[in-house]
Design a protein around this motif. Structure first.
Motif, PDB file in Angstrom:
ATOM      1  N   GLU A 144      56.221  48.806  29.876  1.00 27.27           N
ATOM      2  CA  GLU A 144      55.745  47.549  30.463  1.00 27.27           C
ATOM      3  C   GLU A 144      54.525  47.006  29.724  1.00 27.27           C
ATOM      4  N   GLU A 145      54.525  45.704  29.500  1.00 30.90           N
ATOM      5  CA  GLU A 145      53.388  45.075  28.827  1.00 30.90           C
ATOM      6  C   GLU A 145      52.092  45.268  29.607  1.00 30.90           C
ATOM      7  N   SER A 146      52.166  45.210  30.921  1.00 31.55           N
ATOM      8  CA  SER A 146      50.962  45.364  31.738  1.00 31.55           C
ATOM      9  C   SER A 146      50.357  46.749  31.570  1.00 31.55           C
ATOM     10  N   ASP A 147      51.211  47.782  31.494  1.00 31.81           N
ATOM     11  CA  ASP A 147      50.707  49.139  31.269  1.00 31.81           C
ATOM     12  C   ASP A 147      50.067  49.252  29.892  1.00 31.81           C
ATOM     13  N   TYR A 148      50.674  48.588  28.925  1.00 32.03           N
ATOM     14  CA  TYR A 148      50.166  48.615  27.561  1.00 32.03           C
ATOM     15  C   TYR A 148      48.785  47.965  27.495  1.00 32.03           C
ATOM     16  N   ILE A 149      48.633  46.816  28.123  1.00 29.70           N
ATOM     17  CA  ILE A 149      47.343  46.115  28.098  1.00 29.70           C
ATOM     18  C   ILE A 149      46.262  46.971  28.750  1.00 29.70           C
ATOM     19  N   ARG A 150      46.592  47.623  29.855  1.00 29.12           N
ATOM     20  CA  ARG A 150      45.613  48.505  30.502  1.00 29.12           C
ATOM     21  C   ARG A 150      45.228  49.661  29.578  1.00 29.12           C
ATOM     22  N   LEU A 151      46.225  50.192  28.853  1.00 27.81           N
ATOM     23  CA  LEU A 151      45.957  51.300  27.934  1.00 27.81           C
ATOM     24  C   LEU A 151      45.075  50.842  26.774  1.00 27.81           C
ATOM     25  N   VAL A 152      45.386  49.689  26.209  1.00 30.58           N
ATOM     26  CA  VAL A 152      44.558  49.150  25.121  1.00 30.58           C
ATOM     27  C   VAL A 152      43.124  48.942  25.598  1.00 30.58           C
ATOM     28  N   ASN A 157      37.262  50.938  25.445  1.00 26.76           N
ATOM     29  CA  ASN A 157      36.022  51.364  26.084  1.00 26.76           C
ATOM     30  C   ASN A 157      35.730  52.850  25.897  1.00 26.76           C
ATOM     31  N   CYS A 158      36.586  53.537  25.130  1.00 26.40           N
ATOM     32  CA  CYS A 158      36.355  54.956  24.851  1.00 26.40           C
ATOM     33  C   CYS A 158      35.328  55.118  23.742  1.00 26.40           C
ATOM     34  N   ALA A 197      52.091  44.403  19.075  1.00 24.90           N
ATOM     35  CA  ALA A 197      50.984  44.239  18.127  1.00 24.90           C
ATOM     36  C   ALA A 197      50.210  42.952  18.439  1.00 24.90           C
ATOM     37  N   GLN A 198      50.947  41.893  18.774  1.00 22.77           N
ATOM     38  CA  GLN A 198      50.315  40.624  19.138  1.00 22.77           C
ATOM     39  C   GLN A 198      49.482  40.775  20.400  1.00 22.77           C
ATOM     40  N   LEU A 199      50.014  41.508  21.373  1.00 21.56           N
ATOM     41  CA  LEU A 199      49.278  41.713  22.620  1.00 21.56           C
ATOM     42  C   LEU A 199      47.961  42.433  22.368  1.00 21.56           C
ATOM     43  N   ALA A 200      47.976  43.408  21.466  1.00 21.83           N
ATOM     44  CA  ALA A 200      46.734  44.117  21.143  1.00 21.83           C
ATOM     45  C   ALA A 200      45.719  43.166  20.520  1.00 21.83           C
ATOM     46  N   GLU A 201      46.204  42.306  19.639  1.00 17.55           N
ATOM     47  CA  GLU A 201      45.304  41.353  18.999  1.00 17.55           C
ATOM     48  C   GLU A 201      44.710  40.390  20.031  1.00 17.55           C
ATOM     49  N   GLU A 202      45.524  39.999  20.997  1.00 22.09           N
ATOM     50  CA  GLU A 202      45.029  39.126  22.061  1.00 22.09           C
ATOM     51  C   GLU A 202      43.961  39.812  22.902  1.00 22.09           C
ATOM     52  N   GLN A 203      43.995  41.160  22.919  1.00 25.72           N
ATOM     53  CA  GLN A 203      42.980  41.936  23.639  1.00 25.72           C
ATOM     54  C   GLN A 203      41.784  42.266  22.747  1.00 25.72           C
ATOM     55  N   GLY A 204      41.787  41.680  21.547  1.00 23.82           N
ATOM     56  CA  GLY A 204      40.653  41.878  20.648  1.00 23.82           C
ATOM     57  C   GLY A 204      40.771  43.077  19.734  1.00 23.82           C
ATOM     58  N   CYS A 205      41.998  43.634  19.600  1.00 22.93           N
ATOM     59  CA  CYS A 205      42.211  44.809  18.746  1.00 22.93           C
ATOM     60  C   CYS A 205      43.137  44.450  17.593  1.00 22.93           C
ATOM     61  N   LYS A 206      42.593  44.329  16.412  1.00 26.69           N
ATOM     62  CA  LYS A 206      43.397  44.123  15.220  1.00 26.69           C
ATOM     63  C   LYS A 206      43.874  45.469  14.736  1.00 26.69           C
ATOM     64  N   LEU A 207      45.188  45.672  14.711  1.00 21.59           N
ATOM     65  CA  LEU A 207      45.743  46.974  14.401  1.00 21.59           C
ATOM     66  C   LEU A 207      45.856  47.190  12.897  1.00 21.59           C
ATOM     67  N   GLU A 208      45.464  48.361  12.460  1.00 24.36           N
ATOM     68  CA  GLU A 208      45.611  48.737  11.057  1.00 24.36           C
ATOM     69  C   GLU A 208      47.065  49.067  10.720  1.00 24.36           C
ATOM     70  N   THR A 209      47.779  49.690  11.669  1.00 28.21           N
ATOM     71  CA  THR A 209      49.124  50.197  11.406  1.00 28.21           C
ATOM     72  C   THR A 209      50.109  49.724  12.463  1.00 28.21           C
ATOM     73  N   VAL A 210      51.223  49.166  12.003  1.00 28.39           N
ATOM     74  CA  VAL A 210      52.361  48.844  12.864  1.00 28.39           C
ATOM     75  C   VAL A 210      53.558  49.529  12.224  1.00 28.39           C
ATOM     76  N   SER A 211      53.954  50.651  12.807  1.00 28.11           N
ATOM     77  CA  SER A 211      54.879  51.574  12.163  1.00 28.11           C
ATOM     78  C   SER A 211      56.222  51.612  12.873  1.00 28.11           C
ATOM     79  N   ILE A 212      57.298  51.541  12.095  1.00 27.86           N
ATOM     80  CA  ILE A 212      58.645  51.623  12.656  1.00 27.86           C
ATOM     81  C   ILE A 212      59.440  52.663  11.867  1.00 27.86           C
TER      82      ILE A 212
END
Length: 368
Positions: A144-152, A157-158, A197-212
């Motif tokens: 779920e996207e909502s779970d992902y956003i909470r995790l990001v 904050n870690c 990956a887009q959702l992370a960026e919207e949360q202010g996290c630019k990802l170094e790796t997007v791996s498939i």
């Protein structure tokens, strides 16, 4: 010595075919300007991992902490564990590895990250993690996207956990009904991964790796979408019956198990000296990778292993039975090479029928 002089069962790897496979996948990654990070759970051999890096791979992927430790002990220093690492014992082992190499691993829950934050609280380097995205295989990973956003947001904050990127595994492409279905599943998996990956960026996290990564789609030129930075693929180096079926040829199958015919007790039955303990009983039941029997007799006219006991392979084929003699040696291409490599202490690298090197499978049994 000649490979036919080896005692049996023995695991063989054709050097020329393997090197062609290594070069071909590296060229594919280079074509799309993405990194290649081979999954070494396929072969579990640092020597082969080094060949992959020498050909241009950015680093390697493993499945377990024990595999990472073996690879690090043998000179591999950029490792991703494509699995959720949970528990104080394993996390402390990763923390120790992080003192000397570049290591990252998978997460998919806040509960797991709470453990990581605690274990790494006394480390001078934060834990590097990639969030796994579930893309259709119905295994681990955030759904779920909502779970992902909470995790990001939690990781942001870690103090001791750093979000390096995300990864996904489109393993359900093995069951694609045809190549167009494989392409569709692969593209859907890429799009879903890029959405996260887009959702992370919207949360202010630019990802170094997007791996498939999974092997079947990458055996075909289905392309790599913009935004993907890394291909994480394993079986391509050795191939097997299921992957051969995906491309309609066994010509790229580098690995085989050498076995001796030990009995011909009926007019149609042939017995060889490798069983489930040296071949596994794995099959694939559907899709482009579906298998017949429990292994294919190399260079035969569609002769397969019909049945396995612990130490015996059984073939029911009258014509084949009449063509071979007791004591003759056969090569079996396994249905799935990854678990087969885990059954042997050594693999024998062969070239034109000659054994050129004995390679220790140092990652064998490293399941923890």
């Amino acid at each position: 010595m000649k490979m036919t002089e080896l005692d049996t069962p023995s695991l063989l790897i054709d050097r020329e075919i393997m090197m062609d496979n290594i070069r071909r996948m590296q060229l594919y990654a280079d074509q799309y300007d993405v990194h290649l990070r081979p999954h070494t759970k396929t072969h579990k051999m640092p020597a082969l991992a080094k060949l992959q890096e020498d050909a241009g791979a950015k680093g390697i992927t493993v499945a377990k902490v024990g595999e990472a430790e073996v690879m690090a002990e043998n000179g591999l220093n950029d490792i991703f564990i494509a699995n959720e690492i949970v528990g104080e014992v394993k996390l402390n082992r990763v923390k120790k590895l992080a003192e000397t190499i570049n290591i990252s691993f998978g997460v998919d829950s806040i509960e797991q990250c709470e453990m990581i934050e605690d274990v790494f609280s006394d480390s001078h380097k934060p834990a590097q993690v990639l969030i796994e995205i579930e893309v259709g295989e119905n295994r681990s990973g955030v759904i779920e996207e909502s779970d992902y956003i909470r995790l990001v947001d939690y990781i942001k904050n870690c103090s001791h956990v750093k979000l390096k990127g995300i990864f996904s595994h489109d393993g359900h492409t093995y069951k694609a009904k045809d190549l167009e279905d494989c392409r569709r599943l692969y593209n859907e998996a890429q799009k879903r991964t890029l959405r996260f990956a887009q959702l992370a960026e919207e949360q202010g996290c630019k990802l170094e790796t997007v791996s498939i990564g999974s092997t079947p789609p990458l055996l075909h030129d289905f392309g790599v979408m913009e935004g993907i930075t890394e291909l994480r693929v394993g079986t391509y180096i050795l191939m097997d019956v299921s992957q051969g079926n995906a491309i309609g040829s066994y010509s790229t199958c580098a690995a085989s198990v050498l076995t001796t015919v030990i009995s011909k007790p009926t007019n149609e039955r042939v017995i060889t000296d490798v069983g489930a303990k040296g071949l596994t009983m794995q099959t694939r039941s559907e899709g482009i990778c579906a298998t017949t029997g429990i292994g294919y007799i190399k260079n035969s006219d569609q002769v397969h292993i019909d049945q396995l006991f612990d130490e015996h392979a059984i073939i029911y084929n009258e014509e084949f039975r009449n063509q071979i003699a007791i004591g003759e040696k056969l090569e079996i291409i396994p249905n799935h090479i990854c678990p087969v490599c885990n059954l042997y202490d050594y693999a024998y690298l062969v070239s034109e029928g000659e054994v050129v090197e004995e390679i220790s499978i140092l990652g064998r049994g490293k399941l923890q």
